[in-house]
Design a protein around this motif. Structure first.
Motif, PDB file in Angstrom:
ATOM      1  N   GLY A   1       0.493  -1.294 -18.794  1.00 42.23           N
ATOM      2  CA  GLY A   1       1.069  -2.223 -17.823  1.00 42.23           C
ATOM      3  C   GLY A   1       1.237  -3.595 -18.436  1.00 42.23           C
ATOM      4  N   ILE A   2       2.181  -4.344 -17.872  1.00 39.97           N
ATOM      5  CA  ILE A   2       2.428  -5.712 -18.330  1.00 39.97           C
ATOM      6  C   ILE A   2       2.723  -6.570 -17.108  1.00 39.97           C
ATOM      7  N   THR A   3       2.228  -7.783 -17.107  1.00 40.82           N
ATOM      8  CA  THR A   3       2.515  -8.722 -16.029  1.00 40.82           C
ATOM      9  C   THR A   3       2.790 -10.097 -16.633  1.00 40.82           C
ATOM     10  N   VAL A   4       3.777 -10.757 -16.094  1.00 41.12           N
ATOM     11  CA  VAL A   4       4.157 -12.088 -16.573  1.00 41.12           C
ATOM     12  C   VAL A   4       3.286 -13.120 -15.868  1.00 41.12           C
TER      13      VAL A   4
ATOM     14  N   VAL B   1       1.958 -13.344 -21.073  1.00 37.41           N
ATOM     15  CA  VAL B   1       1.777 -12.095 -20.340  1.00 37.41           C
ATOM     16  C   VAL B   1       0.359 -11.581 -20.527  1.00 37.41           C
ATOM     17  N   PHE B   2      -0.042 -10.699 -19.611  1.00 37.05           N
ATOM     18  CA  PHE B   2      -1.171  -9.811 -19.839  1.00 37.05           C
ATOM     19  C   PHE B   2      -0.567  -8.455 -20.163  1.00 37.05           C
TER      20      PHE B   2
ATOM     21  N   ASP C   1      -7.863  -9.218 -13.262  1.00 37.86           N
ATOM     22  CA  ASP C   1      -7.972  -8.364 -12.073  1.00 37.86           C
ATOM     23  C   ASP C   1      -7.492  -9.066 -10.797  1.00 37.86           C
ATOM     24  N   ASP C   2      -6.762 -10.151 -10.946  1.00 37.10           N
ATOM     25  CA  ASP C   2      -6.239 -10.902  -9.808  1.00 37.10           C
ATOM     26  C   ASP C   2      -5.269 -10.028  -9.006  1.00 37.10           C
TER      27      ASP C   2
ATOM     28  N   TRP D   1       1.884  -5.991 -11.759  1.00 33.34           N
ATOM     29  CA  TRP D   1       1.917  -5.221 -13.003  1.00 33.34           C
ATOM     30  C   TRP D   1       3.131  -4.309 -12.994  1.00 33.34           C
ATOM     31  N   GLY D   2       3.867  -4.327 -14.081  1.00 31.56           N
ATOM     32  CA  GLY D   2       5.015  -3.446 -14.231  1.00 31.56           C
ATOM     33  C   GLY D   2       4.806  -2.526 -15.416  1.00 31.56           C
TER      34      GLY D   2
END
Length: 146
Positions: free
Chosen positions: A51-54, A66-67, A33-34, A39-40
Protein backbone atom coordinates in the motif's frame (compact mmCIF):
# COMPACT_ATOMS: atom_id res chain seq x y z
CA UNK A 1 21.65 48.20 17.35
CA UNK A 2 19.39 50.89 18.82
CA UNK A 3 15.74 50.20 19.71
CA UNK A 4 14.33 52.06 16.68
CA UNK A 5 16.50 50.09 14.25
CA UNK A 6 15.60 46.83 15.99
CA UNK A 7 11.86 47.62 15.80
CA UNK A 8 12.19 48.62 12.12
CA UNK A 9 13.95 45.35 11.30
CA UNK A 10 11.22 43.39 13.10
CA UNK A 11 8.45 45.26 11.21
CA UNK A 12 10.21 44.58 7.89
CA UNK A 13 10.47 40.90 8.78
CA UNK A 14 6.75 40.74 9.56
CA UNK A 15 5.96 42.51 6.30
CA UNK A 16 7.87 39.98 4.18
CA UNK A 17 5.86 38.21 1.45
CA UNK A 18 5.96 34.92 3.38
CA UNK A 19 4.53 36.59 6.45
CA UNK A 20 1.79 38.28 4.41
CA UNK A 21 0.63 35.08 2.68
CA UNK A 22 -3.11 34.60 3.13
CA UNK A 23 -3.07 30.85 2.42
CA UNK A 24 0.00 29.22 3.97
CA UNK A 25 0.48 25.47 3.79
CA UNK A 26 -0.97 23.81 6.88
CA UNK A 27 1.26 22.03 9.35
CA UNK A 28 0.82 18.26 9.16
CA UNK A 29 1.48 15.29 11.43
CA UNK A 30 0.64 11.64 10.71
CA UNK A 31 1.43 8.27 12.19
CA UNK A 32 1.47 5.23 9.91
CA UNK A 33 -1.69 3.89 11.60
CA UNK A 34 -3.64 7.16 11.33
CA UNK A 35 -7.22 6.29 10.27
CA UNK A 36 -7.35 9.51 8.20
CA UNK A 37 -4.77 8.14 5.75
CA UNK A 38 -6.13 6.86 2.43
CA UNK A 39 -4.02 3.83 1.45
CA UNK A 40 -4.06 2.93 -2.22
CA UNK A 41 -2.58 0.05 -4.19
CA UNK A 42 1.02 -0.14 -5.35
CA UNK A 43 2.08 -0.91 -8.92
CA UNK A 44 1.05 -4.42 -10.04
CA UNK A 45 4.60 -5.83 -9.85
CA UNK A 46 4.85 -5.09 -6.11
CA UNK A 47 3.93 -7.78 -3.55
CA UNK A 48 0.34 -8.53 -2.58
CA UNK A 49 -0.80 -6.38 0.33
CA UNK A 50 1.45 -3.46 -0.66
CA UNK A 51 0.00 0.00 0.00
CA UNK A 52 0.97 3.61 -0.53
CA UNK A 53 -0.49 6.83 0.84
CA UNK A 54 0.42 10.40 0.01
CA UNK A 55 1.27 12.49 3.06
CA UNK A 56 2.12 15.77 1.37
CA UNK A 57 2.54 17.18 -2.12
CA UNK A 58 1.44 15.92 -5.51
CA UNK A 59 2.88 12.52 -6.53
CA UNK A 60 2.71 13.66 -10.17
CA UNK A 61 4.60 16.86 -9.32
CA UNK A 62 8.13 17.81 -8.37
CA UNK A 63 7.94 16.94 -4.65
CA UNK A 64 5.91 14.61 -2.48
CA UNK A 65 6.13 12.53 0.67
CA UNK A 66 4.55 9.09 1.04
CA UNK A 67 4.26 6.12 3.33
CA UNK A 68 4.99 2.84 1.52
CA UNK A 69 3.92 -0.40 3.25
CA UNK A 70 4.49 -4.11 2.55
CA UNK A 71 3.53 -7.09 4.73
CA UNK A 72 6.21 -8.88 6.73
CA UNK A 73 7.94 -11.55 4.65
CA UNK A 74 7.44 -9.64 1.39
CA UNK A 75 9.98 -9.41 -1.40
CA UNK A 76 10.10 -6.07 -3.22
CA UNK A 77 11.20 -6.86 -6.78
CA UNK A 78 14.08 -5.14 -8.54
CA UNK A 79 13.11 -1.66 -9.79
CA UNK A 80 14.28 1.95 -9.98
CA UNK A 81 12.80 5.45 -9.60
CA UNK A 82 13.21 8.63 -11.64
CA UNK A 83 13.63 10.56 -8.38
CA UNK A 84 16.13 10.03 -5.62
CA UNK A 85 14.51 8.56 -2.51
CA UNK A 86 15.03 9.87 1.01
CA UNK A 87 13.66 7.27 3.40
CA UNK A 88 13.12 6.53 7.07
CA UNK A 89 11.95 3.08 8.12
CA UNK A 90 8.92 3.60 10.36
CA UNK A 91 8.32 -0.06 11.24
CA UNK A 92 9.72 -3.50 10.55
CA UNK A 93 13.16 -4.55 9.37
CA UNK A 94 14.08 -4.20 5.71
CA UNK A 95 17.11 -5.51 3.86
CA UNK A 96 17.78 -3.28 0.84
CA UNK A 97 20.15 -4.14 -2.01
CA UNK A 98 21.21 -1.39 -4.42
CA UNK A 99 23.02 -2.48 -7.58
CA UNK A 100 26.78 -2.63 -7.11
CA UNK A 101 26.61 -2.21 -3.32
CA UNK A 102 26.48 -4.52 -0.33
CA UNK A 103 22.97 -5.10 1.06
CA UNK A 104 22.04 -2.96 4.06
CA UNK A 105 19.61 -3.88 6.81
CA UNK A 106 17.38 -1.03 7.89
CA UNK A 107 15.84 -1.10 11.33
CA UNK A 108 13.07 1.12 12.64
CA UNK A 109 14.17 4.75 12.74
CA UNK A 110 17.03 4.36 10.25
CA UNK A 111 17.51 6.78 7.34
CA UNK A 112 18.48 5.65 3.84
CA UNK A 113 19.14 7.46 0.58
CA UNK A 114 18.66 5.91 -2.85
CA UNK A 115 20.01 7.75 -5.90
CA UNK A 116 17.74 8.30 -8.91
CA UNK A 117 17.67 5.47 -11.46
CA UNK A 118 19.76 3.11 -9.32
CA UNK A 119 18.17 -0.35 -9.40
CA UNK A 120 17.36 -1.98 -6.11
CA UNK A 121 15.31 -4.69 -4.43
CA UNK A 122 14.38 -5.37 -0.82
CA UNK A 123 13.08 -7.99 1.58
CA UNK A 124 10.88 -7.20 4.58
CA UNK A 125 11.66 -9.53 7.49
CA UNK A 126 8.93 -11.89 8.71
CA UNK A 127 6.62 -10.43 11.33
CA UNK A 128 5.48 -6.84 11.34
CA UNK A 129 4.95 -4.92 8.11
CA UNK A 130 7.69 -2.70 6.76
CA UNK A 131 6.55 0.91 6.48
CA UNK A 132 8.84 3.46 4.88
CA UNK A 133 8.47 7.22 4.86
CA UNK A 134 9.79 8.24 1.42
CA UNK A 135 10.39 11.75 0.13
CA UNK A 136 10.60 12.18 -3.65
CA UNK A 137 11.89 15.23 -5.53
CA UNK A 138 10.38 14.26 -8.89
CA UNK A 139 7.12 12.51 -9.85
CA UNK A 140 6.64 9.24 -7.98
CA UNK A 141 7.24 6.18 -10.11
CA UNK A 142 8.61 2.66 -9.80
CA UNK A 143 10.01 1.09 -12.95
CA UNK A 144 10.35 -2.72 -12.81
CA UNK A 145 13.42 -4.31 -14.33
CA UNK A 146 13.79 -7.78 -15.80
Amino acid sequence: MNQLALRSAFVLLLASPAALANDPDPALAFSADDPALAWGPCPAFMPEGCGITVLNGDPAGPASDVFFKVPGGSVIPHHWHTSPERMVLVSGELQVHYDGQEPRTLRTGMYAYGPARLGHSAVCAEGEPCILFISFSAPVDAVPTD
